[in-house]
Design a protein around this motif. Sequence first.
Motif, PDB file in Angstrom:
ATOM      1  N   TYR B  14       0.553  -0.846   0.405  1.00 53.85           N
ATOM      2  CA  TYR B  14       0.255   0.096  -0.140  1.00 53.85           C
ATOM      3  C   TYR B  14       0.812   1.254   0.023  1.00 53.85           C
ATOM      4  O   TYR B  14       1.742   1.206   0.770  1.00 53.85           O
ATOM      5  N   GLY B  15       0.539   2.305  -0.697  1.00 52.35           N
ATOM      6  CA  GLY B  15       1.422   3.530  -0.896  1.00 52.35           C
ATOM      7  C   GLY B  15       2.626   2.956  -1.969  1.00 52.35           C
ATOM      8  O   GLY B  15       2.673   2.687  -2.406  1.00 52.35           O
ATOM      9  N   SER B  16       3.358   4.120  -1.570  1.00 50.07           N
ATOM     10  CA  SER B  16       4.715   4.092  -1.917  1.00 50.07           C
ATOM     11  C   SER B  16       5.736   5.011  -1.623  1.00 50.07           C
ATOM     12  O   SER B  16       5.162   5.669  -1.052  1.00 50.07           O
ATOM     13  N   GLY B  17       6.559   5.229  -2.173  1.00 44.52           N
ATOM     14  CA  GLY B  17       7.895   5.517  -1.494  1.00 44.52           C
ATOM     15  C   GLY B  17       8.278   5.379  -0.099  1.00 44.52           C
ATOM     16  O   GLY B  17       8.387   4.371   0.234  1.00 44.52           O
ATOM     17  N   ASP B  18       8.712   6.351   0.701  1.00 47.02           N
ATOM     18  CA  ASP B  18       8.909   6.814   2.328  1.00 47.02           C
ATOM     19  C   ASP B  18       7.721   6.072   2.595  1.00 47.02           C
ATOM     20  O   ASP B  18       7.774   5.584   3.983  1.00 47.02           O
ATOM     21  N   THR B  19       6.418   6.251   2.030  1.00 49.46           N
ATOM     22  CA  THR B  19       4.748   6.162   2.451  1.00 49.46           C
ATOM     23  C   THR B  19       4.553   4.010   2.846  1.00 49.46           C
ATOM     24  O   THR B  19       3.578   4.086   2.797  1.00 49.46           O
ATOM     25  N   ALA B  20       5.498   3.660   2.015  1.00 49.37           N
ATOM     26  CA  ALA B  20       5.114   2.478   1.387  1.00 49.37           C
ATOM     27  C   ALA B  20       4.615   1.577   2.627  1.00 49.37           C
ATOM     28  O   ALA B  20       5.731   1.150   3.446  1.00 49.37           O
ATOM     29  N   VAL B  21       3.857   0.707   2.621  1.00 54.01           N
ATOM     30  CA  VAL B  21       3.612  -0.292   3.982  1.00 54.01           C
ATOM     31  C   VAL B  21       3.305  -1.590   2.540  1.00 54.01           C
ATOM     32  O   VAL B  21       2.661  -2.021   2.169  1.00 54.01           O
ATOM     33  N   THR B  22       4.207  -3.232   3.195  1.00 54.29           N
ATOM     34  CA  THR B  22       3.853  -4.670   3.003  1.00 54.29           C
ATOM     35  C   THR B  22       3.288  -4.784   3.854  1.00 54.29           C
ATOM     36  O   THR B  22       3.442  -5.493   4.446  1.00 54.29           O
ATOM     37  N   ALA B  23       1.486  -5.010   2.698  1.00 52.33           N
ATOM     38  CA  ALA B  23       1.239  -5.662   3.392  1.00 52.33           C
ATOM     39  C   ALA B  23       1.475  -7.189   3.143  1.00 52.33           C
ATOM     40  O   ALA B  23       0.323  -8.004   4.158  1.00 52.33           O
ATOM     41  N   LEU B  24       1.484  -7.994   2.244  1.00 51.84           N
ATOM     42  CA  LEU B  24       1.416  -8.919   1.963  1.00 51.84           C
ATOM     43  C   LEU B  24       3.041  -9.392   1.425  1.00 51.84           C
ATOM     44  O   LEU B  24       3.365  -8.938   0.481  1.00 51.84           O
ATOM     45  N   ALA B  25       4.104 -10.081   1.933  1.00 47.62           N
ATOM     46  CA  ALA B  25       5.475 -10.583   1.263  1.00 47.62           C
ATOM     47  C   ALA B  25       5.233 -11.637   0.851  1.00 47.62           C
ATOM     48  O   ALA B  25       5.389 -12.205   1.744  1.00 47.62           O
ATOM     49  N   HIS B  26       5.232 -11.647  -0.711  1.00 52.16           N
ATOM     50  CA  HIS B  26       5.335 -13.458  -1.428  1.00 52.16           C
ATOM     51  C   HIS B  26       4.787 -14.007  -0.813  1.00 52.16           C
ATOM     52  O   HIS B  26       5.864 -15.149  -0.004  1.00 52.16           O
ATOM     53  N   ALA B  27       3.721 -13.857  -0.407  1.00 53.69           N
ATOM     54  CA  ALA B  27       2.468 -15.747  -0.105  1.00 53.69           C
ATOM     55  C   ALA B  27       2.579 -16.225  -0.889  1.00 53.69           C
ATOM     56  O   ALA B  27       2.395 -15.946  -2.290  1.00 53.69           O
ATOM     57  N   THR B  28       2.941 -17.116  -0.650  1.00 54.06           N
ATOM     58  CA  THR B  28       2.620 -18.406  -1.593  1.00 54.06           C
ATOM     59  C   THR B  28       1.976 -19.603  -0.632  1.00 54.06           C
ATOM     60  O   THR B  28       1.722 -19.802   0.697  1.00 54.06           O
ATOM     61  N   LEU B  29       0.557 -19.686  -1.456  1.00 53.45           N
ATOM     62  CA  LEU B  29      -0.827 -20.876  -0.580  1.00 53.45           C
ATOM     63  C   LEU B  29      -1.064 -21.309  -1.660  1.00 53.45           C
ATOM     64  O   LEU B  29      -1.820 -20.662  -2.982  1.00 53.45           O
ATOM     65  N   SER B  30      -1.525 -22.832  -1.374  1.00 54.00           N
ATOM     66  CA  SER B  30      -2.665 -23.301  -2.590  1.00 54.00           C
ATOM     67  C   SER B  30      -3.899 -24.318  -1.288  1.00 54.00           C
ATOM     68  O   SER B  30      -3.610 -24.692  -0.491  1.00 54.00           O
ATOM     69  N   VAL B  31      -4.594 -24.179  -2.211  1.00 55.19           N
ATOM     70  CA  VAL B  31      -6.119 -24.753  -1.406  1.00 55.19           C
ATOM     71  C   VAL B  31      -6.831 -25.561  -2.583  1.00 55.19           C
ATOM     72  O   VAL B  31      -6.851 -25.112  -3.317  1.00 55.19           O
ATOM     73  N   ALA B  32      -6.664 -26.313  -2.007  1.00 59.89           N
ATOM     74  CA  ALA B  32      -7.246 -27.880  -2.423  1.00 59.89           C
ATOM     75  C   ALA B  32      -8.806 -27.744  -2.521  1.00 59.89           C
ATOM     76  O   ALA B  32      -9.603 -27.388  -1.199  1.00 59.89           O
TER      77      ALA B  32
END
Lengths: 374, 225
Positions: B14-32
């Motif tokens: 969310y956001g960009s530059g100095d105000t950027a907030v990473t809410a989800l980082a490199h998430a990998t998920l599989s649901v069968a």
Amino acid sequence: MRMALRELRRRPGRFTMATLTLAVLASLLLFLAGLLDGLYLGSTGAIRAQQADVFVYGDTSRDSFLRSRIEPHTREVVRQVAGVTAVGGLGLALVGAAVPGSDDLADAAVIGYELPPRGVPEPPAPGQAWADDRLRAEGVSVGDVLQLGTARIPVEVIGFVDDTNYLLQGALWVEPGTWRAVQNANRPDARVADDIVQVLIVRGDGTASDEELAARIDAATASLGTGSGATSSLTKAEAELSLPGTREQNATFNQILGVTFAVVVLIVALYFALLTLERVPLYGMLKAVGASTRQLFAGVMVQAIVVATAAFAMGAVVVAVGAATAPAELPLAVEQGRVVSTYVVLVLCAVLGSLASLRRVVRIDPAQAIGGGS
Amino acid sequence: MTTPLELRDVTKVYGSGDTAVTALAHATLSVAAEEMVALVGPSGSGKTTLLSIAGGLLHATSGEVRVGGRDISAATPRQLTDLRRDTVGFVFQAVNLVPFLTARENLLLVDELRGRRSKASRQRADQLLGELGLAYRTGNLPGQLSGGERQRVAIARALMNEPRLVLFDEPTSALDTQLGEQVMELIKAEVKGRGIAAVIITHDERMTHYADRTVHIVDGVLNAT
């Protein structure tokens, strides 16, 4: 859309205030429109009743019956204009009429005519008149002898006709000689000779438009000279609007109606904007489960249309009751066409007002349904 | 058979530059299919973001999102609306039902949004409500239902479009323990019985044992257990 209608049915209380407010405005619109039509119809009946395509005035009369004079040589020129099939003279005198058994004078428009208007029989014998229905309210009956003007010229009423008034004054349709007698006795400063009329009504053969025929007549009489026979010819619609005060009256009422319609737009816009604001969480959830902006906004629009329709129905009932109980002197005419057009414009205003909610509906983020709005 | 939900290296910023907030980082998920995954984590850990991306409510900043085998990473808002309407079921925590529609009408709404309204829709709505023990409540408005009944109606509505994937946002948070367990039992039965995949956000560790597996998320990073 079905959901919007169910909300209206199950939660009518939420829409009551908007409906009542719009109902007041709808009744005001219909009342104003009724007055406008009543005044217009009451003023222009004598013109509208004429079976004529063009009205010919003296060119220096500023299109006024009372100032206009048409002499025989002008009439002859007009008669010979290509496309003219019939020419008749009209004369008008506005007088007070003493009604037998009444202490008050009735306002009367004594109109001398040659070609019978719609609904008016052939010109009666000298000293007799067809009276407009409006004079019944003044106590006039068939067989009454009215005393016209300060000169008290007697005229006997031999029957009634409908919707032929002039500037809200009851018309008395007489043969031209009787009109001249009334005019000359009561307005010695504005006497008219035996062969002179105030205005000519002209019927065309339909080969030219009314505007073209009027232009032809003015072109044909131009050579007679200004003030000496040249004419100013108007179509019937123009002649109606040339009556004193009619154009100004229409403009004033139309402006009031326009402002009232603008208030309708404003109220609908404010009301549905507030409602949409309140519904943001619900719309967020609905968007999340697959509702499109178009579907949600269509619901808002449908509700605005239904509210406007209900309000109009309530306003129409109020005005119908008002019209039925209004005193006869109130010039209120509830015309079917005007009622329909008022409803259509009211609904359009409601739709326009609801558009104010569109931007907000578009901006609702479905992600906020699970608290994740960006 | 395609996997109902696959997230590959998904990041949301969310956001960009100095105000950027990473809410989800490199998430990998599989649901069968027939799998029930509990997503657990503290407030602000990225649970809601993950669920929103999985349900086509949000776009990921990067990575690949597949729902029912279809890549929705670059889908237009209209395509996402269609996806949510046709393929995904949602059960929300707060506003779940339309308050002026009966239980049956709340279910039929799903078909109305798809431009369908038939006797079959009504039969399916009644059948779902019956299966969830609400046959006697079909004509009641949400305000006339208990919290547990409302949640069951919401579950029935989520199943109305025969989804491949159902996303639950804290479905038991407003219920007491006993009712919460009943609802979780119900969800589990529906997931298994209908062959759908489910992701359930929950704060309540007592409910996680109903899931086939639990995925923890902290600061936007997934840790499967």
